[in-house]
Scaffold this motif. Structure first.
Motif, short mmCIF file in Angstrom:
data_model
loop_
_atom_site.label_atom_id
_atom_site.label_comp_id
_atom_site.label_asym_id
_atom_site.label_seq_id
_atom_site.Cartn_x
_atom_site.Cartn_y
_atom_site.Cartn_z
N PRO A 21 41.11 58.69 63.43
CA PRO A 21 40.65 59.97 63.96
C PRO A 21 41.62 60.63 64.94
O PRO A 21 42.11 59.99 65.87
N VAL B 170 41.27 64.48 66.59
CA VAL B 170 40.37 65.63 66.52
C VAL B 170 41.08 66.97 66.58
O VAL B 170 40.79 67.88 65.81
N ASP C 202 44.74 69.65 57.92
CA ASP C 202 43.57 69.16 57.20
C ASP C 202 43.25 67.74 57.66
O ASP C 202 44.15 66.97 57.99
N THR C 203 41.98 67.42 57.69
CA THR C 203 41.56 66.11 58.19
C THR C 203 42.31 64.97 57.53
O THR C 203 42.67 63.98 58.18
N SER C 204 42.60 65.10 56.25
CA SER C 204 43.28 64.03 55.51
C SER C 204 44.79 64.01 55.74
O SER C 204 45.47 63.11 55.26
N ARG D 296 46.29 64.42 59.01
CA ARG D 296 46.59 64.33 60.44
C ARG D 296 47.38 63.06 60.74
O ARG D 296 46.87 61.95 60.62
N SER E 59 41.38 61.06 70.33
CA SER E 59 41.81 60.41 69.09
C SER E 59 41.66 58.90 69.24
O SER E 59 41.35 58.40 70.33
N MET F 118 33.17 62.14 60.37
CA MET F 118 34.16 63.20 60.19
C MET F 118 35.38 62.68 59.42
O MET F 118 35.94 63.39 58.58
N PHE F 119 35.79 61.44 59.69
CA PHE F 119 36.98 60.89 59.06
C PHE F 119 36.65 59.87 57.96
O PHE F 119 37.52 59.13 57.52
#
Length: 871
Positions: A176, A178, A183-185, A187, A422, A472-473
């Motif tokens: 994670p 934040v 994009d979340t994937s 980071r 994070s 979220m992750f």
């Protein structure tokens, strides 16, 4: 270019060395030499062969901008068009000369104080080493690679994003992060030990830099050298301070050596030692008689003592090192009480309320921050009566010059380690890298008297348990367990051990906000520190924020727009609407839980509407008035919250608002924008942080007047109040002799609200102030209604401007109450000593203007506006 503010302890060798050359009877045969590696630098995009001039220290973005390969990333939405830079590899090179005395030494080391971040270092085409941490000083022996005369240094920087992506793929699950703008994937920031805010934050751009961001030095030496000095304080009282000087040494062979310590260049201790080949540690005791204590801003002076250690072999001086220290005792007190457990700073045995702020670097391109810019930051803090600054955990461990300024100005430092919002990858090599970062930076800053405490991270635990990171992750139970175990390993094992090894008496706080040291103890208002974001993300009113005391509030805040002068520097007129495409782009605080697309601009509007009238502004017109109102809302909110925190002394003992400054010109929580222009908030914070304040509040139908004092002695004063109407007519007044209690908050007057307001809450107000020996202080005004509900009259504001020794004196007076009078000068750059103040009829206000312009241009350019002008 030589940037003195980036120099760590190694540079101080030079200062100490010059003293010994002139004053010692000992010979100085081939002592160590430290020189900055200067010269002409060039850089290129690796896939191209176009070499261009470069600035070192610097960044690839700064060099591309100087060579006109990119546009200013801070102007309008140019940030979008520079994202390609982060995905490229870059190479820097220079040639430097080594000859004579330097080569005559047995050893020559190269010292990189800051490489950002994945760097392969070549000297004369030989690979010296590879680096992978922006925060670490690297030192390598290079004697065998050197040639007499010119030597070629080349540094290859790999794309931090590409390397991070490789690590992410190998990890097998998302870790994670934040606030990263990706994009979340995608980071990758958590896999690279680099300033997290470079990847984007909710107040800053995504500019993922590479480059030599701090200076490079060459050190030549013979047989033995000093690697570091820790001045450990043992005991302090008014008659004596005792210390141990712990000196880290490297020797190429076993030898008998002498270590000496000097206090302000006077001998204080000497020890003969036998060292072995390799690393050695030598300790010797010394004392300072009748020490002058170091105090935080407002409580006393900041005397510093220069501690120098000298390493000698028989008649030859081999090396010296110097540190500056302040004599003080400091502790964070965690005592159980009827409420919960305290959290406050005790300095030299005195509980001290922390009045301060959260700090981020003043530029996303960190090497752009000159000594002069650092001075402006620290001056803005101390001019506003602050005594603490929090170095927030999403940026960098600050320069030595920054901490020196804090030492000299009595500004205590809450020091985060660089982890924010994070979690942390748990592979062995990454944890080893983190450990070296901890050791390196603790050793670098530990001697500064301004360091009050170390904090492991910013909001990592509240993010994990309160923000739904697991969902979220998309982490399964096994991966979640591994993430938590890694977190515990870093912040409850590796980091506290490093602090114990390197700064054993320091206070360590694992995470902020937090209630206890133990893992998984969530923050609360009764124990530890809190980040109170009900004021922004929760849309709480100002009064809601101060109904109940918290122990130590280390974050809270409100956004506003910067001044029109700043807005004009990064936008064009078609952008001047808070809903415009540009200001939607610049705004990085997103709140989809309120409604789809809701962001910080909308929240600013919500607070403006909560307290102020919006006739034209509401339809998106008259942008300048909206900017002014946004600043008033921010300033009034911060002022009321600070007063509320201080009135709760000693239960509440700290108030650090978010945030002092900006890293680019934008809309944010700062009280001073990117160009160091004070917003209304900074003027109002300054008022709320004064040494002694009077705080009139309506509480449960009564008007209570608190007086809050930071002084360490009681004081005889007179409490004055007047009830006035909008024309300045005096309805009633009173004077009360009081003894203001030292270091305390207390109610000194109480009256029914209806009695004081005369049943006319929209038409009258209460002026409150203290007098001491004829001097007026702590003045404040209580309004019984929100500004939008007051029956303000249109003021006629008279102004006179005269030349003075300090610049120009501006005197303002008004025929009726003029609320929140704003001064601005669009054509000249300058500073107003007071601004956004209320002017009461019969009480002229004098303001000093310093800056550009002459009398004629200032008279022509000065713009005066009050709240009534927005209707």
């Amino acid at each position: 270019m030589y940037n003195k503010f980036n120099i760590n302890f190694l540079a101080l060798l030079l200062a100490g060395f010059s003293f010994f050359v002139s004053s010692c009877s000992k010979k100085n045969s081939n002592p160590s030499q430290l020189t900055e590696l200067k010269g002409d630098w060039k850089f290129r995009q690796v896939k191209n062969n176009e070499w261009m001039p470069a600035k070192v220290p610097g960044t690839v973005h700064g060099d591309l901008l100087a060579n006109k390969k990119i546009e200013d990333p801070y102007y309008r939405d140019n940030e979008k068009r520079i994202q390609w830079v982060e995905k490229e590899d870059w190479e820097y090179k220079t040639t430097f000369n080594v000859e004579g005395a330097q080569l005559d030494n047995e050893n020559v080391d190269i010292i990189f104080q800051g490489l950002d971040t994945y760097a392969d270092i070549y000297l004369n085409d030989s690979l010296i080493s590879k680096t992978d941490n922006m925060f670490v000083t690297y030192e390598f022996p290079i004697k065998k690679f050197l040639k007499n005369g010119n030597n070629d240094l080349r540094i290859y920087f790999h794309s931090p994003v590409n390397v991070g992506m490789e690590k992410l793929k190998k990890n097998g699950y998302l870790v994670p992060a934040v606030n990263e703008y990706a994009d979340t994937s995608q980071r990758t920031s958590v896999f690279t030990r680099k300033a997290p805010f470079h990847y984007g934050w909710d107040w800053g751009p995504r500019i993922v830099t590479s480059g030599v961001w701090r200076p490079i030095f060459l050190k030549s030496w013979n047989t033995s050298k000093i690697d570091g000095l820790f001045v450990e304080q043992k005991k302090v009282d008014t008659s004596l301070a005792t210390y141990s000087a712990h000196v880290d040494l490297t020797a190429t062979k076993a030898a008998d050596l002498t270590v000496e310590v000097f206090v302000d260049e006077k001998p204080a201790g000497k020890k003969d030692v036998s060292v072995t080949s390799g690393k050695n540690k030598v300790s010797l005791d010394f004392e300072i008689k009748s020490p002058k204590l170091w105090w935080s801003k407002g409580l006393g002076e900041q005397p510093m003592y220069k501690i120098t250690t000298r390493l000698s072999s028989k008649a030859n001086v081999l090396d010296t090192i110097s540190k500056s220290i302040g004599v003080r005792t400091i502790e964070i007190v965690r005592d159980a009480d009827s409420i919960g457990k305290s959290f406050y700073v005790k300095l030299n045995g005195v509980p001290v309320f922390m009045k301060g702020t959260n700090y981020i670097p003043s530029d996303n391109l960190i090497p752009n921050i000159t000594p002069e810019r650092y001075q402006k930051v620290i001056k803005a803090a101390t001019d506003a009566h602050m005594n603490m600054i929090r170095v927030w955990g999403g940026a960098v461990y600050e320069s030595d010059y920054f901490y020196d300024l804090c030492d000299k100005n009595g500004l205590l430092v809450w020091q985060d380690f660089m982890f924010a919002c994070s979690m942390v990858p748990g592979d062995t090599s990454h944890l080893k890298n983190i450990k070296s970062e901890f050791d390196d930076n603790i050793k670098r800053i530990r001697n500064h008297p301004s360091i009050a405490l170390y904090c492991g991270n910013n909001e990592n635990m509240v993010a994990w348990y309160g923000w739904g990171l697991k969902k979220m992750f998309k982490l399964n139970d096994q991966d979640s367990t591994e993430v938590l175990e890694t977190y515990k390993k870093v912040f409850y094992d590796i980091l506290p051990k490093s602090i114990k090894e390197n700064d054993p008496h320091a206070f360590y706080w694992p995470t902020s906000p937090g209630a206890e040291y133990e893992f998984d103890k969530g923050a609360n208002n009764k124990s530890g520190d809190v980040h109170d974001w009900s004021i922004w993300f929760g849309k709480a009113s100002f009064k809601d924020m101060i109904k109940e005391p918290k122990r130590f509030v280390s974050e809270y805040g409100l956004q506003s727009f910067p001044s029109m002068k700043t807005i004009k520097a990064f936008s064009i007129e078609e952008d001047w609407n808070y809903k415009s495409e540009l200001f939607q782009y610049k705004q990085r605080s997103m709140m989809p839980w309120i409604s789809k697309g809701f962001n910080g601009n909308d929240m600013i509007m919500e607070y403006v509407k909560m307290y102020y009238k919006l006739p034209a502004v509401y339809s998106g017109q008259d942008f300048e008035k909206f900017v002014y109102l946004s600043q008033l809302a921010q300033g009034e909110g911060l002022k009321q919250i600070v007063e509320g925190h201080r009135k709760f002394m000693p239960v509440c003992m700290g108030s650090l608002y978010w945030q002092l400054d900006d890293c680019w010109p934008t809309v944010s929580w700062s009280t001073m924008d990117y160009y160091y222009r004070w917003k209304a908030g900074h003027y109002m914070i300054r008022k709320a942080y004064e040494e002694i304040i009077a705080v009139p509040l309506v509480e449960n139908g009564k008007v209570n007047i608190y007086v809050v004092s930071d002084r360490l002695k009681d004081a005889s004063m007179t409490l004055n109040y007047r009830v006035l109407d909008m024309t300045g007519k005096e309805i009633s007044k009173n004077q009360l002799p009081i003894t203001v209690s030292k270091n305390a908050s207390k109610i000194y007057f109480a009256e029914q609200e209806k009695t004081l307001s005369q049943g006319r809450p929209k038409d009258v107000y209460v002026e409150v102030f203290l007098t001491e020996n004829g001097k007026r202080l702590g003045d404040n005004i209580l309004y019984f209604a929100a500004p939008k509900d007051l029956n303000l009259l249109k003021p006629t504001i008279q102004q006179t401007i005269t030349k003075s020794d300090k610049g120009y004196e501006i005197e303002l007076s008004s025929n009726v109450l003029a609320k929140n009078v704003s001064l601005s000068s669009e054509g000249t750059e300058g500073f107003f000593s007071n601004n956004y103040m209320d002017i009461i009829p019969g009480s002229p206000v004098k303001i000093t203007y310093t800056g550009e312009g002459n009398l004629s241009s200032i008279e022509k350019d000065l713009k005066v506006m009050s709240l009534k002008d927005t209707y």
